[in-house]
Scaffold this motif. Structure first.
Motif, PDB file in Angstrom:
ATOM      1  N   ARG A 143       5.232   9.843  -7.497  1.00  0.00           N
ATOM      2  CA  ARG A 143       5.798  10.448  -8.279  1.00  0.00           C
ATOM      3  C   ARG A 143       5.067  10.441  -9.665  1.00  0.00           C
ATOM      4  O   ARG A 143       5.505  11.580 -10.577  1.00  0.00           O
ATOM      5  CB  ARG A 143       6.646   8.777  -8.675  1.00  0.00           C
ATOM      6  CG  ARG A 143       7.262   8.835  -7.679  1.00  0.00           C
ATOM      7  CD  ARG A 143       9.244   7.891  -7.401  1.00  0.00           C
ATOM      8  NE  ARG A 143       8.460   6.481  -7.824  1.00  0.00           N
ATOM      9  CZ  ARG A 143       8.011   5.584  -7.140  1.00  0.00           C
ATOM     10  NH1 ARG A 143       8.516   6.178  -5.820  1.00  0.00           N
ATOM     11  NH2 ARG A 143       6.967   4.297  -7.120  1.00  0.00           N
ATOM     12  N   LYS A 144       3.985   9.883  -9.692  1.00  0.00           N
ATOM     13  CA  LYS A 144       3.259   9.553 -11.352  1.00  0.00           C
ATOM     14  C   LYS A 144       2.261  11.334 -11.212  1.00  0.00           C
ATOM     15  O   LYS A 144       2.310  12.522 -12.219  1.00  0.00           O
ATOM     16  CB  LYS A 144       2.584   9.070 -10.963  1.00  0.00           C
ATOM     17  CG  LYS A 144       1.000   9.207 -12.857  1.00  0.00           C
ATOM     18  CD  LYS A 144       0.281   7.619 -12.668  1.00  0.00           C
ATOM     19  CE  LYS A 144       1.443   6.682 -12.467  1.00  0.00           C
ATOM     20  NZ  LYS A 144       0.442   5.232 -12.814  1.00  0.00           N
ATOM     21  N   LEU A 145       1.923  11.731 -10.340  1.00  0.00           N
ATOM     22  CA  LEU A 145       1.267  12.931 -10.325  1.00  0.00           C
ATOM     23  C   LEU A 145       2.342  14.212 -10.068  1.00  0.00           C
ATOM     24  O   LEU A 145       2.441  14.891 -10.551  1.00  0.00           O
ATOM     25  CB  LEU A 145       0.386  13.300  -8.835  1.00  0.00           C
ATOM     26  CG  LEU A 145      -0.610  12.105  -8.369  1.00  0.00           C
ATOM     27  CD1 LEU A 145      -1.796  12.752  -7.622  1.00  0.00           C
ATOM     28  CD2 LEU A 145      -1.942  12.649  -9.956  1.00  0.00           C
ATOM     29  N   MET A 173       0.832  -1.340   0.093  1.00  0.00           N
ATOM     30  CA  MET A 173      -0.082  -0.356   0.527  1.00  0.00           C
ATOM     31  C   MET A 173       0.726   1.042  -0.416  1.00  0.00           C
ATOM     32  O   MET A 173       0.421   2.192  -0.624  1.00  0.00           O
ATOM     33  CB  MET A 173      -1.044  -0.400   1.334  1.00  0.00           C
ATOM     34  CG  MET A 173      -2.123  -0.877   1.129  1.00  0.00           C
ATOM     35  SD  MET A 173      -3.331  -0.909   2.430  1.00  0.00           S
ATOM     36  CE  MET A 173      -2.262  -1.783   4.115  1.00  0.00           C
ATOM     37  N   ILE A 174       2.281   1.292   0.729  1.00  0.00           N
ATOM     38  CA  ILE A 174       3.028   2.042   0.802  1.00  0.00           C
ATOM     39  C   ILE A 174       3.099   2.669  -0.209  1.00  0.00           C
ATOM     40  O   ILE A 174       3.393   3.744  -0.428  1.00  0.00           O
ATOM     41  CB  ILE A 174       4.293   1.786   2.085  1.00  0.00           C
ATOM     42  CG1 ILE A 174       3.257   2.233   3.478  1.00  0.00           C
ATOM     43  CG2 ILE A 174       4.770   3.044   2.035  1.00  0.00           C
ATOM     44  CD1 ILE A 174       4.174   1.834   4.634  1.00  0.00           C
ATOM     45  N   GLY A 175       3.771   1.752  -1.115  1.00  0.00           N
ATOM     46  CA  GLY A 175       4.605   1.804  -2.439  1.00  0.00           C
ATOM     47  C   GLY A 175       3.439   2.373  -3.955  1.00  0.00           C
ATOM     48  O   GLY A 175       3.932   3.199  -4.215  1.00  0.00           O
ATOM     49  N   ARG A 176       1.594   1.825  -3.676  1.00  0.00           N
ATOM     50  CA  ARG A 176       1.299   2.579  -4.267  1.00  0.00           C
ATOM     51  C   ARG A 176       1.268   3.645  -4.076  1.00  0.00           C
ATOM     52  O   ARG A 176       0.696   4.914  -4.869  1.00  0.00           O
ATOM     53  CB  ARG A 176      -0.009   1.473  -4.626  1.00  0.00           C
ATOM     54  CG  ARG A 176      -0.418   0.316  -5.271  1.00  0.00           C
ATOM     55  CD  ARG A 176      -2.040  -0.181  -4.756  1.00  0.00           C
ATOM     56  NE  ARG A 176      -2.095  -1.356  -5.660  1.00  0.00           N
ATOM     57  CZ  ARG A 176      -1.869  -0.707  -7.232  1.00  0.00           C
ATOM     58  NH1 ARG A 176      -2.416   0.197  -7.566  1.00  0.00           N
ATOM     59  NH2 ARG A 176      -2.655  -1.901  -7.661  1.00  0.00           N
ATOM     60  N   VAL A 177       0.822   4.546  -2.675  1.00  0.00           N
ATOM     61  CA  VAL A 177       0.861   5.942  -2.085  1.00  0.00           C
ATOM     62  C   VAL A 177       2.411   6.395  -2.882  1.00  0.00           C
ATOM     63  O   VAL A 177       2.231   8.052  -3.573  1.00  0.00           O
ATOM     64  CB  VAL A 177       0.653   6.309  -0.763  1.00  0.00           C
ATOM     65  CG1 VAL A 177       0.832   7.339  -0.915  1.00  0.00           C
ATOM     66  CG2 VAL A 177      -1.265   5.039  -0.435  1.00  0.00           C
ATOM     67  N   GLU A 178       3.381   5.951  -2.891  1.00  0.00           N
ATOM     68  CA  GLU A 178       4.267   6.894  -3.567  1.00  0.00           C
ATOM     69  C   GLU A 178       4.804   6.785  -4.776  1.00  0.00           C
ATOM     70  O   GLU A 178       4.562   7.725  -5.231  1.00  0.00           O
ATOM     71  CB  GLU A 178       5.633   5.980  -2.561  1.00  0.00           C
ATOM     72  CG  GLU A 178       5.917   5.851  -1.140  1.00  0.00           C
ATOM     73  CD  GLU A 178       7.170   5.372  -0.874  1.00  0.00           C
ATOM     74  OE1 GLU A 178       7.736   4.280  -0.746  1.00  0.00           O
ATOM     75  OE2 GLU A 178       7.661   5.275   0.666  1.00  0.00           O
ATOM     76  N   GLY A 179       4.176   5.334  -5.076  1.00  0.00           N
ATOM     77  CA  GLY A 179       4.041   5.316  -7.566  1.00  0.00           C
ATOM     78  C   GLY A 179       3.228   6.472  -7.632  1.00  0.00           C
ATOM     79  O   GLY A 179       3.433   6.955  -8.160  1.00  0.00           O
ATOM     80  N   LEU A 180       2.080   6.766  -6.923  1.00  0.00           N
ATOM     81  CA  LEU A 180       0.860   7.748  -7.187  1.00  0.00           C
ATOM     82  C   LEU A 180       1.705   9.444  -6.786  1.00  0.00           C
ATOM     83  O   LEU A 180       1.344  10.182  -7.548  1.00  0.00           O
ATOM     84  CB  LEU A 180      -0.432   8.035  -6.288  1.00  0.00           C
ATOM     85  CG  LEU A 180      -1.024   8.630  -6.635  1.00  0.00           C
ATOM     86  CD1 LEU A 180      -1.831   8.099  -7.934  1.00  0.00           C
ATOM     87  CD2 LEU A 180      -2.986   8.761  -5.598  1.00  0.00           C
TER      88      LEU A 180
END
Length: 398
Positions: A81-83, A72-79
């Motif tokens: 970076r994407k934003l 979940m943390i990886g998803r939030v961090e990826g989001l």
């Protein structure tokens, strides 16, 4: 003073597309951001609910719980970076363009007089923008970019928009709907508000191309996937398209011959251009033409199209501007203005009209100059009649 008072509403009448285009671009950035947030945070929400349920039922080991949290943390961090990348690549530049254009329009708010040097400079910039718009609409992207860079107005013109238009139109010229369909997908909600049928027309054309190649199975599958969903509004066209499979491309049956007609691609290009212009509130004609129409309509007279009565100082009498003026109505003048055919100057009490014995009228100023050069004699340019200056009669305008 009243005659030179700036009509701000009239000036801003042309500027709606100027402000709308970057707004539409930023709306796309916002929508992309929203989709990314909904997708990623939705997945995180689902994973956290599953983790909470597992914790209550003690069905998950601590190791698996930690692993789930890391995911979940990886998803939030990826989001994040994407934003951040989206903001740097599209968001910030678009906001910069919006700011530049707002400042450009705000510059005339405090100008009261059209003779103000500041307004003259603003008008020059506006003319540069209109010239770039005209060049872009005629497919000269490199020339437009060069003018914009030379004048320092890159943020005030829509070069990127017209390059996108050119890219999609070139794809349609190659008989490919892919790029246009991607654009329709990106602007689906806006096209729905405009009640545009562009997406259906593109889908129908792809189906027709499958029928042209006699790929019957693929055409049926394509129809089920992409056309049936339009049956509430385009049932008749879908039924006709279904029957198209029974007719070869060489058919002489008019309804199906029209569907196979290659000119449909040209119609698609026109439909796409109309849709993207409507979405950005851009007029179908160059802004420069629209501005010229206003001036030409106030000058246009029937005599402008009479070869024998043309005035070399009249813009409408010019061959090129006269062609453009064909689109506008004739002007309506409560009081007539008489212009000397020889000099192009207005005839009034200071430059009185003088009539030859044959009835043709010219300005006193022109005839006096001719008389001086010809020992008191004057010649009518149209009939070549020669007479003494003393034979001319003054005409009184009532």
């Amino acid at each position: 003073m009243a005659a030179s008072k700036l009509n701000l509403d009239g000036v801003l009448l042309f500027e709606q597309p100027f402000a709308r285009v970057p707004y539409e671009n930023y709306r796309k950035v916002f929508r992309t951001t929203q989709k990314n947030i909904e997708r990623e945070l939705g997945a995180v929400q689902t994973a956290s609910n599953e983790l909470a349920n597992s914790a209550r039922s003690s069905s998950q080991s601590p190791h698996d719980a930690v692993k789930s949290l890391e995911t979940m943390i990886g998803r939030v961090e990826g989001l994040k970076r994407k934003l951040s990348d989206l903001q740097e690549s599209s968001g910030a530049p678009t906001l910069g363009v919006m700011r530049e254009r707002s400042n450009h329009l705000a510059a005339i708010e405090n100008i009261q007089n059209s003779k103000d040097p500041e307004y003259t400079r603003w008008e020059d910039t506006r003319l540069d923008r209109w010239v770039v718009d005209w060049v872009l609409r005629h497919g000269r992207d490199q020339a437009a970019r060069h003018i914009a860079q030379e004048k320092g107005i890159e943020a005030l013109v829509d070069i990127e928009l017209f390059m996108d238009i050119r890219r999609i139109e070139e794809a349609l010229h190659r008989h490919s709907c892919t790029e246009a369909l991607v654009w329709c997908s990106e602007n689906k909600s806006a096209l729905r508000k405009l009640k545009s049928t562009l997406e259906f027309d593109l889908r129908l054309q792809e189906y027709i191309e499958l029928a042209r190649d006699r790929r019957t199975t693929d055409a049926i599958a394509y129809s089920r996937k992409h056309l049936i969903s339009w049956q509430d509004t385009h049932l008749t066209q879908i039924q006709q398209a279904s029957a198209l499979l029974a007719f070869p491309p060489t058919t002489t049956c008019n309804p199906y011959k029209r569907l196979y007609d290659p000119s449909r691609w040209s119609n698609l290009i026109q439909s796409f251009r109309l849709a993207i212009f409507s979405l950005n509130t851009l007029p179908s004609e160059p802004l420069l033409h629209l501005a010229l129409y206003g001036g030409l309509s106030s000058l246009k007279l029937p005599t402008c199209y009479d070869h024998d009565l043309k005035n070399h100082d009249c813009p409408v009498c010019d061959p090129w501007l006269g062609k453009l003026a064909e689109e506008v109505p004739f002007s309506h003048h409560v009081n007539s203005t008489i212009v000397c055919r020889m000099t192009g100057k207005i005839m009034d009490e200071d430059n009185a009209p003088m009539a030859f014995p044959n009835g043709y009228v010219y300005s006193r100023e022109a005839l006096e100059e001719m008389s001086t050069q010809n020992e008191g004699r004057v010649k009518c340019p149209r009939t070549q009649e020669v007479c003494d200056f003393s034979k001319l009669k003054k005409v009184f305008i009532s």
